[in-house]
Design an enzyme around this catalytic site. Structure first.
Site, PDB file in Angstrom:
ATOM      1  N   ASN A   1      41.902   3.033 -14.546  1.00  0.00           N
ATOM      2  CA  ASN A   1      42.645   2.164 -14.929  1.00  0.00           C
ATOM      3  C   ASN A   1      44.141   2.449 -15.632  1.00  0.00           C
ATOM      4  O   ASN A   1      44.918   1.524 -15.096  1.00  0.00           O
ATOM      5  CB  ASN A   1      41.763   1.040 -15.753  1.00  0.00           C
ATOM      6  CG  ASN A   1      41.417   1.442 -17.065  1.00  0.00           C
ATOM      7  OD1 ASN A   1      41.399   2.952 -17.342  1.00  0.00           O
ATOM      8  ND2 ASN A   1      41.324   0.674 -18.036  1.00  0.00           N
TER       9      ASN A   1
ATOM     10  N   LYS B   1      39.207  16.205 -15.711  1.00  0.00           N
ATOM     11  CA  LYS B   1      38.443  15.368 -14.615  1.00  0.00           C
ATOM     12  C   LYS B   1      38.897  13.923 -14.419  1.00  0.00           C
ATOM     13  O   LYS B   1      38.232  13.275 -15.227  1.00  0.00           O
ATOM     14  CB  LYS B   1      36.936  15.625 -14.656  1.00  0.00           C
ATOM     15  CG  LYS B   1      36.356  15.573 -13.373  1.00  0.00           C
ATOM     16  CD  LYS B   1      35.152  14.641 -13.049  1.00  0.00           C
ATOM     17  CE  LYS B   1      35.425  13.274 -13.285  1.00  0.00           C
ATOM     18  NZ  LYS B   1      35.793  12.318 -12.119  1.00  0.00           N
ATOM     19  N   PRO B   2      39.955  13.817 -13.688  1.00  0.00           N
ATOM     20  CA  PRO B   2      40.153  12.429 -13.612  1.00  0.00           C
ATOM     21  C   PRO B   2      39.343  11.535 -12.732  1.00  0.00           C
ATOM     22  O   PRO B   2      38.288  11.868 -11.985  1.00  0.00           O
ATOM     23  CB  PRO B   2      41.457  12.584 -12.766  1.00  0.00           C
ATOM     24  CG  PRO B   2      41.490  13.703 -11.694  1.00  0.00           C
ATOM     25  CD  PRO B   2      40.424  14.464 -12.590  1.00  0.00           C
TER      26      PRO B   2
ATOM     27  N   GLY C   1      35.990   5.814 -20.638  1.00  0.00           N
ATOM     28  CA  GLY C   1      35.465   5.256 -19.501  1.00  0.00           C
ATOM     29  C   GLY C   1      34.428   4.350 -20.206  1.00  0.00           C
ATOM     30  O   GLY C   1      34.506   3.597 -21.211  1.00  0.00           O
ATOM     31  N   SER C   2      33.415   3.946 -19.444  1.00  0.00           N
ATOM     32  CA  SER C   2      32.454   2.796 -19.372  1.00  0.00           C
ATOM     33  C   SER C   2      31.384   3.315 -20.755  1.00  0.00           C
ATOM     34  O   SER C   2      31.403   4.366 -20.853  1.00  0.00           O
ATOM     35  CB  SER C   2      31.732   2.617 -18.382  1.00  0.00           C
ATOM     36  OG  SER C   2      31.082   3.740 -17.883  1.00  0.00           O
TER      37      SER C   2
ATOM     38  N   GLU D   1      36.168   7.179 -26.030  1.00  0.00           N
ATOM     39  CA  GLU D   1      36.972   5.933 -25.725  1.00  0.00           C
ATOM     40  C   GLU D   1      36.204   4.954 -24.775  1.00  0.00           C
ATOM     41  O   GLU D   1      36.325   5.062 -23.528  1.00  0.00           O
ATOM     42  CB  GLU D   1      38.453   5.937 -25.554  1.00  0.00           C
ATOM     43  CG  GLU D   1      39.291   6.817 -26.312  1.00  0.00           C
ATOM     44  CD  GLU D   1      39.589   5.918 -27.607  1.00  0.00           C
ATOM     45  OE1 GLU D   1      39.259   4.596 -27.663  1.00  0.00           O
ATOM     46  OE2 GLU D   1      40.233   6.526 -28.744  1.00  0.00           O
TER      47      GLU D   1
ATOM     48  N   GLU E   1      32.311  -6.764 -20.035  1.00  0.00           N
ATOM     49  CA  GLU E   1      33.637  -6.606 -19.667  1.00  0.00           C
ATOM     50  C   GLU E   1      33.980  -7.270 -18.345  1.00  0.00           C
ATOM     51  O   GLU E   1      33.404  -6.751 -17.347  1.00  0.00           O
ATOM     52  CB  GLU E   1      33.948  -5.106 -19.663  1.00  0.00           C
ATOM     53  CG  GLU E   1      35.148  -4.721 -20.407  1.00  0.00           C
ATOM     54  CD  GLU E   1      35.052  -3.048 -20.295  1.00  0.00           C
ATOM     55  OE1 GLU E   1      34.278  -2.399 -20.006  1.00  0.00           O
ATOM     56  OE2 GLU E   1      36.027  -2.796 -20.874  1.00  0.00           O
TER      57      GLU E   1
HETATM   58  P1  NAP Z   1      33.310   5.104 -15.662  1.00  0.00           P
HETATM   59  O1  NAP Z   1      32.679   4.755 -14.438  1.00  0.00           O
HETATM   60  O2  NAP Z   1      32.680   5.287 -16.988  1.00  0.00           O
HETATM   61  O3  NAP Z   1      34.178   6.558 -15.327  1.00  0.00           O
HETATM   62  C1  NAP Z   1      35.055   7.159 -16.086  1.00  0.00           C
HETATM   63  C2  NAP Z   1      34.901   8.796 -15.749  1.00  0.00           C
HETATM   64  O4  NAP Z   1      33.702   9.288 -15.831  1.00  0.00           O
HETATM   65  C3  NAP Z   1      35.693   9.076 -14.275  1.00  0.00           C
HETATM   66  O5  NAP Z   1      36.301  10.120 -14.230  1.00  0.00           O
HETATM   67  C4  NAP Z   1      34.167   9.097 -13.591  1.00  0.00           C
HETATM   68  O6  NAP Z   1      34.366   9.830 -12.370  1.00  0.00           O
HETATM   69  C5  NAP Z   1      33.347   9.897 -14.846  1.00  0.00           C
HETATM   70  N1  NAP Z   1      32.037   9.951 -14.650  1.00  0.00           N
HETATM   71  C6  NAP Z   1      31.260   8.828 -14.199  1.00  0.00           C
HETATM   72  N2  NAP Z   1      29.841   9.188 -14.212  1.00  0.00           N
HETATM   73  C7  NAP Z   1      29.711  10.190 -14.807  1.00  0.00           C
HETATM   74  C8  NAP Z   1      28.558  11.147 -15.273  1.00  0.00           C
HETATM   75  N3  NAP Z   1      27.468  10.582 -15.025  1.00  0.00           N
HETATM   76  N4  NAP Z   1      29.073  12.358 -15.744  1.00  0.00           N
HETATM   77  C9  NAP Z   1      30.257  12.638 -16.048  1.00  0.00           C
HETATM   78  N5  NAP Z   1      31.509  11.765 -15.829  1.00  0.00           N
HETATM   79  C10 NAP Z   1      31.082  10.749 -15.237  1.00  0.00           C
HETATM   80  O7  NAP Z   1      34.709   4.169 -16.155  1.00  0.00           O
HETATM   81  P2  NAP Z   1      35.838   3.669 -14.977  1.00  0.00           P
HETATM   82  O8  NAP Z   1      35.121   2.558 -14.352  1.00  0.00           O
HETATM   83  O9  NAP Z   1      36.455   4.602 -14.368  1.00  0.00           O
HETATM   84  O10 NAP Z   1      36.728   2.868 -16.178  1.00  0.00           O
HETATM   85  C11 NAP Z   1      36.485   1.798 -16.581  1.00  0.00           C
HETATM   86  C12 NAP Z   1      35.790   1.787 -17.926  1.00  0.00           C
HETATM   87  O11 NAP Z   1      36.702   2.422 -18.871  1.00  0.00           O
HETATM   88  C13 NAP Z   1      35.909   0.487 -18.661  1.00  0.00           C
HETATM   89  O12 NAP Z   1      34.683   0.227 -19.514  1.00  0.00           O
HETATM   90  C14 NAP Z   1      37.014   0.387 -19.888  1.00  0.00           C
HETATM   91  O13 NAP Z   1      36.802  -0.368 -20.727  1.00  0.00           O
HETATM   92  C15 NAP Z   1      36.980   1.951 -19.916  1.00  0.00           C
HETATM   93  N6  NAP Z   1      38.308   2.311 -20.675  1.00  0.00           N
HETATM   94  C16 NAP Z   1      38.108   2.399 -22.049  1.00  0.00           C
HETATM   95  C17 NAP Z   1      39.377   2.971 -22.746  1.00  0.00           C
HETATM   96  C18 NAP Z   1      39.514   3.037 -24.024  1.00  0.00           C
HETATM   97  O14 NAP Z   1      40.529   3.504 -24.522  1.00  0.00           O
HETATM   98  N7  NAP Z   1      38.621   2.831 -24.927  1.00  0.00           N
HETATM   99  C19 NAP Z   1      40.609   2.903 -21.714  1.00  0.00           C
HETATM  100  C20 NAP Z   1      40.508   2.857 -20.407  1.00  0.00           C
HETATM  101  C21 NAP Z   1      39.356   2.392 -19.872  1.00  0.00           C
HETATM  102  P3  NAP Z   1      34.125   9.271 -10.972  1.00  0.00           P
HETATM  103  O15 NAP Z   1      35.430   8.263 -11.106  1.00  0.00           O
HETATM  104  O16 NAP Z   1      34.070  10.372 -10.033  1.00  0.00           O
HETATM  105  O17 NAP Z   1      32.988   8.473 -11.094  1.00  0.00           O
END
Ligand code: NAP
Length: 492
Positions: free
Chosen positions: A166, A189-190, A243-244, A265, A396
């Site tokens: 995002n 790792k983006p 991430g999530s 985060e 969310e």
């Molecule tokens: P996500 O699905 O959790 O993915 C985040 C990152 O983790 C991606 O690089 C993803 O790779 C990787 N990932 C996914 N599954 C994994 C696993 N099993 N092991 C290791 N890495 C893994 O989150 P998103 O959908 O990209 O982002 C949205 C979320 O981020 C929302 O919940 C948002 O609130 C949160 N966020 C929080 C903040 C904060 O500062 N608190 C800021 C921005 C966003 P892949 O893309 O290859 O799946």
């Protein structure tokens, strides 16, 4: 009320100029994990380029590169580290328009949001260039008088950085900046949806003078096993994840095997409280930022509008007017104010949250259904009278949907706001400063926007409580996340 949408021909973007190989040890190389991974333009739903797919062995090579670069980098003078980060800041600003267009292509966000992100992202390099030379320790005398207590902050070591789609630039620089400033090396790792921004940052850092191996970037179609392999390598000492909450929980368990330091985060469920003594115009201005920045795809996005009952009707009507005036279209069209969502899954989730709320009694004032056109478009939507049992009050949304409910008293407002497992940020609008501070103190959130719809600032500690995370990014706190505290008991 209908929503204005726009079909625009896609501008020609020089996808051939994009580097999509792995960046390891200061060199580009193909991935050994499988076929290149398509990167999709959310405005059309079509792939516009592809990136390398790293295997676990590639990931461990990146760890090796970071580990090899660590001794020299951690011994590099702080001033030198600072100057490299400063140069990276300048290069990002020089290339702001190009980077913004790239972000918009990968992520879909409207160009003004993308330009804002590049500026915000670059500021982390500038801020941490300034922090690099201010990593001071402490010197004290032991209470018994026998010795001195000397405390130093030392680089924690090789750091694995995992970022979401995002804010593809800002979430990366918010980690790389403090890591390099502290003297750490890293593997980034983006997110798979937005890899090119990360590779563009790697190029900028190399051009700014970051030595080979200090910053490595890998993309992979198998995030789980690839990140896990790195977290189980004893040369790695730090995980910084954005991430999530769901993935964060999983990674915390993985990191426990090596007792890694973790900065997390995670997700949010921000309440946006408006009391009847608030300046409603200011509250609407703040609501538009807190809800519509990045089309609602922000962890800080207002998720639950809680409005004091006497002003709720007026607030809903005026918010719908403002949200309904936003032009929806491809992010890279200069007229667009609300771009597409990142992918089809995002649309499905938003749609099902709105449907669930309506089934439970919420009323749709604006929008409400995905747009029937190529790409992933959900229009600005306002629903009101959202009941307490609706999923949208707990989950969310990550989209341009304002879900409005009401409260009667200050105590009720606080109870409703705190009724969530998340605690990243809350917003409060009131004309009474003492109420604003009193309520802010009682809110279970790491951050509060008091009469403000935007809090993000590299100079401020960003982070959440409860299941929104651990640790803080930005401010002086951000560099300490990449340090170990060394205590030396000294007699002299
Ligand atoms: P996500 O699905 O959790 O993915 C985040 C990152 O983790 C991606 O690089 C993803 O790779 C990787 N990932 C996914 N599954 C994994 C696993 N099993 N092991 C290791 N890495 C893994 O989150 P998103 O959908 O990209 O982002 C949205 C979320 O981020 C929302 O919940 C948002 O609130 C949160 N966020 C929080 C903040 C904060 O500062 N608190 C800021 C921005 C966003 P892949 O893309 O290859 O799946």
């Amino acid at each position: 009320m209908t929503v204005e949408t726009k079909q625009t021909a896609r501008p020609s973007f020089d996808a051939a100029s994009l580097r999509g190989d792995l960046w390891i040890g200061g060199a580009w190389r193909p991935g050994r994990g499988g076929d290149p991974i398509d990167v999709v333009d959310p405005s059309t739903g079509e792939a516009f380029a592809a990136v390398a797919d790293a295997s676990e062995a590639d990931a461990l090579d990146a760890v090796t590169a970071a580990h090899d670069a660590l001794p020299a980098w951690s011994a590099t003078a702080p001033r030198k580290r600072s100057e490299i980060l400063r140069r990276a800041f300048e290069l990002m600003i020089e290339r702001r328009d190009h980077l913004a267009e790239l972000i918009s292509f990968e992520n879909g966000k409207a160009l003004p949001d993308a330009i804002g992100e590049v500026t915000y992202a670059a500021e982390f390099f500038r801020w941490f260039s300034e922090e690099a030379v201010r990593l001071n320790g402490e010197l004290g005398v032991a209470p018994g008088g026998a010795n001195r207590i000397l405390v130093q902050h030392q680089p924690i070591g090789v750091s694995v950085l995992v970022t979401p789609w995002n804010f593809p630039a800002a979430m990366a620089t918010r980690k790389i900046g403090p890591a390099l400033a502290a003297g750490c090396t890293c593997v980034l790792k983006p997110a798979t949806e937005t890899p090119f921004t990360a590779y563009a940052l790697a190029e900028i850092l190399a051009e700014a003078g970051a030595p080979a191996g200090t910053v490595n970037v890998i993309t992979t179609s198998k995030a789980g096993p690839t990140v896990s392999a790195m977290l189980h390598d004893p040369r790695v000492r730090k995980l910084s994840f954005t991430g999530s909450t769901e993935v964060g929980r999983r990674l915390l368990k993985e990191a426990a095997d090596q007792v890694l330091s973790c900065s997390m985060e995670l997700g949010g469920n921000a309440p946006f409280l408006v009391f009847d003594d608030a300046d409603i115009d200011a509250a609407l201005d703040g609501a538009m930022i807190a809800k519509m920045r990045n089309g609602g795809e922000a962890c800080t996005a207002a998720n639950r509008f809680l409005i004091q009952s006497g002003i709720a009707e007026d607030f809903a009507r005026r918010l719908a007017e403002r949200m309904g005036a936003l032009t929806v279209g491809p992010g890279y069209d200069p007229e667009t104010k609300c771009g597409p969502m990142v992918n089809a899954a995002a649309i499905e989730k938003i749609d099902s949250l709105v449907e669930d709320a309506v089934r439970r009694g919420a009323r749709v004032r604006l929008g409400g259904k995905p747009l029937d056109r190529p790409g992933y478009y959900f229009p600005p939507t306002v629903i009101e009278g959202v009941p307490g049992d609706a999923e949208i009050r707990r989950e969310e949304i990550f989209g341009p949907v304002a879900a409005i409910a009401t409260f009667e008293s200050e105590d009720e407002a606080i109870a409703l706001a705190n009724d969530t497992e998340f605690g990243l940020i809350a917003y409060v609008y009131t004309g009474d400063l003492s109420r604003g501070l009193r309520v802010s103190e009682r809110l279970e959130a790491g951050m509060v926007g008091l009469n403000r719809g935007l809090v993000s600032d590299p100079a401020a500690p960003f982070g959440g409580v409860k299941q929104s995370g651990l640790g803080r990014e930005g401010a002086h706190h951000g560099i300490l996340e990449f340090c170990e505290t060394k205590y030396i008991a000294a007699s002299w």
